[in-house]
Scaffold this motif. Structure first.
Motif, short mmCIF file in Angstrom:
data_model
loop_
_atom_site.label_atom_id
_atom_site.label_comp_id
_atom_site.label_asym_id
_atom_site.label_seq_id
_atom_site.Cartn_x
_atom_site.Cartn_y
_atom_site.Cartn_z
N LEU A 175 0.83 -1.20 0.00
CA LEU A 175 0.00 0.00 0.00
C LEU A 175 0.87 1.26 0.00
CD1 LEU A 175 -2.83 -0.95 2.54
CD2 LEU A 175 -3.06 -0.65 0.08
N LEU A 176 1.93 1.25 0.83
CA LEU A 176 2.81 2.41 0.90
C LEU A 176 3.55 2.64 -0.41
CD1 LEU A 176 4.27 1.94 4.49
CD2 LEU A 176 2.58 3.62 3.75
N ASP A 226 2.54 1.76 -3.39
CA ASP A 226 1.59 2.25 -4.38
C ASP A 226 1.27 3.72 -4.13
OD1 ASP A 226 -0.14 1.65 -6.65
OD2 ASP A 226 -1.79 2.01 -5.27
N ALA A 227 1.18 4.12 -2.85
CA ALA A 227 0.91 5.52 -2.53
C ALA A 227 2.06 6.41 -2.99
CB ALA A 227 0.68 5.68 -1.03
N SER A 274 2.06 6.70 -6.71
CA SER A 274 0.91 7.44 -7.24
C SER A 274 1.03 8.94 -7.02
CB SER A 274 -0.39 6.94 -6.58
OG SER A 274 -0.58 5.56 -6.85
N CYS A 275 1.82 9.35 -6.03
CA CYS A 275 1.87 10.76 -5.67
C CYS A 275 2.50 11.60 -6.77
CB CYS A 275 2.66 10.95 -4.37
SG CYS A 275 1.79 10.37 -2.91
N SER A 334 10.72 9.08 -5.80
CA SER A 334 9.86 7.91 -5.60
C SER A 334 10.69 6.64 -5.56
CB SER A 334 8.81 7.81 -6.72
OG SER A 334 7.90 8.88 -6.65
N TRP A 379 -3.74 17.63 1.02
CA TRP A 379 -3.42 16.73 -0.09
C TRP A 379 -4.73 16.48 -0.83
CZ3 TRP A 379 -0.93 11.19 0.57
CH2 TRP A 379 -0.61 10.69 -0.69
N GLU A 437 -4.21 14.40 -5.68
CA GLU A 437 -2.83 13.95 -5.84
C GLU A 437 -1.82 15.09 -5.83
OE1 GLU A 437 -2.08 10.88 -8.72
OE2 GLU A 437 -4.17 10.31 -8.79
#
Length: 338
Positions: free
Chosen positions: A87-88, A90-91, A94-95, A103, A187, A190
């Motif tokens: 999850l982290l 992917d976050a 995605s940012c 990233s 936030w 995105e």
């Protein structure tokens, strides 16, 4: 002395080896653990390894052992489990406000929180799709500066820019610096936004962090009275009223919606809004919103399932917007090439 120094490192080397190379599917045998100590010049017997595993358990590590077909030792519970790391990752990926280079750096650090075997699953996660990323490398550090300014309750200054068609920075206000007293970060869609008191405009405004340049924390503080106004400012309400953080005229708008739109309305405005039945098939909802082109876009996307009924100036503005857009898509006149 060398042997004594090595023995002191023994539990640390074993701990690091287990964290990096073991998991439930990849236990390490006693022989493998002894082999991992050899590059450090540490000699060990099988019996001493059992004692070390017990010492690591006492220290708080979840050291598990398995017998049978695939015997060995491995780390069970970790600070982050594999699904949480996915999850982290992917976050981070995605940012939009984090550049591709940053990233990749963050993802490599996240990979270090699990075994090398599970880290490969995170690497596969990275290349799920191609996502748009910011071109402003300094945004990662700008966010940290803004948090420091918030904690110290001091103003920040920066230059603010847009991109032209040649992807060149064009600074607003002829390049003059903005002075803003930060109230918080949002936030949204995105992107990170700074919300604060603009010392020049004398009002609360927001700015995209990735469009700031030469950000600096100053020694300036708000004047007496202004700090109280900012303290009473509701950040959550401010964010909820803005669609895509676009500026516009603020008002209390009323929407008449088909019943099947309940979920859409609650997702956008929250569970606290009041839904008023309007006949068998409709309900109305009244909310505070900033009426902007982005708000009209959201409204248009819902088609005839949602109708803007008030205030009158917002309805007229929406009608004008529809006419302007429709004018760009008029069918060709008779005899014109089609």
């Amino acid at each position: 002395m060398a042997k004594s120094a090595g023995q002191k490192l023994k539990p640390l080397v074993l701990r690091q080896t287990l964290l990096e190379r073991s998991d439930e599917d990849h236990p390490l045998t006693v022989a493998q653990l002894i082999a991992a100590l050899e590059p450090w010049g540490i000699q060990a017997e099988r019996k001493s390894i059992y004692g070390d595993m017990e010492a690591l358990r006492t220290f708080g590590m979840d050291i598990q052992s398995r017998k049978g077909k695939s015997p060995g030792w491995f780390v069970g519970e970790r600070s982050f489990q594999l699904p949480e790391l996915k999850l982290l990752v992917d976050a981070v990926q995605s940012c939009k406000f984090i550049t591709k280079r940053k990233s990749d750096e963050l993802i490599r650090k996240l990979e270090g929180l699990t075994s090398v075997w599970q880290a490969r699953q995170l690497q596969r996660q990275v290349y799920v799709d191609r996502r748009v990323k910011t071109m402003n490398e300094s945004v990662y550090y700008s966010i940290d500066k803004l948090h420091n300014a918030l904690a110290a309750r001091r103003a920040v200054t920066f230059r603010y820019f847009e991109y032209n068609v040649r992807k060149e920075k064009v600074f607003r206000r002829d390049g003059r610096r903005y002075t803003v007293f930060p109230h918080g970060l949002i936030w949204d869609s995105e992107n990170y936004y700074l919300v604060g008191w603009d010392g020049t405009k004398k009002e609360v405004r927001h700015y995209r962090v990735d469009k700031m340049a030469e950000l600096a924390v100053t020694c300036l503080r708000l004047e007496p009275g202004e700090d109280q106004d900012l303290a009473a400012f509701d950040m959550a309400a401010y964010a909820a009223k803005h669609f895509g953080m676009f500026r516009g005229r603020e008002g209390r708008v009323r929407l008449r919606c088909q019943n099947r739109m309940v979920g859409v309305v609650l997702d956008r405005f929250g569970q606290e809004v009041m839904l008023v039945p309007d006949g068998e098939d409709h309900f109305t909802v009244t909310v505070d919103a900033v009426v902007s082109p982005q708000f009209f876009g959201w409204l248009f996307g819902l088609g005839d399932a949602v109708e803007l009924t008030a205030p009158a100036w917002a309805v007229e503005a929406f009608q004008d917007q529809l006419r302007q857009v429709a004018g760009q898509y008029r069918p060709p006149e008779d005899g014109a090439a089609g």
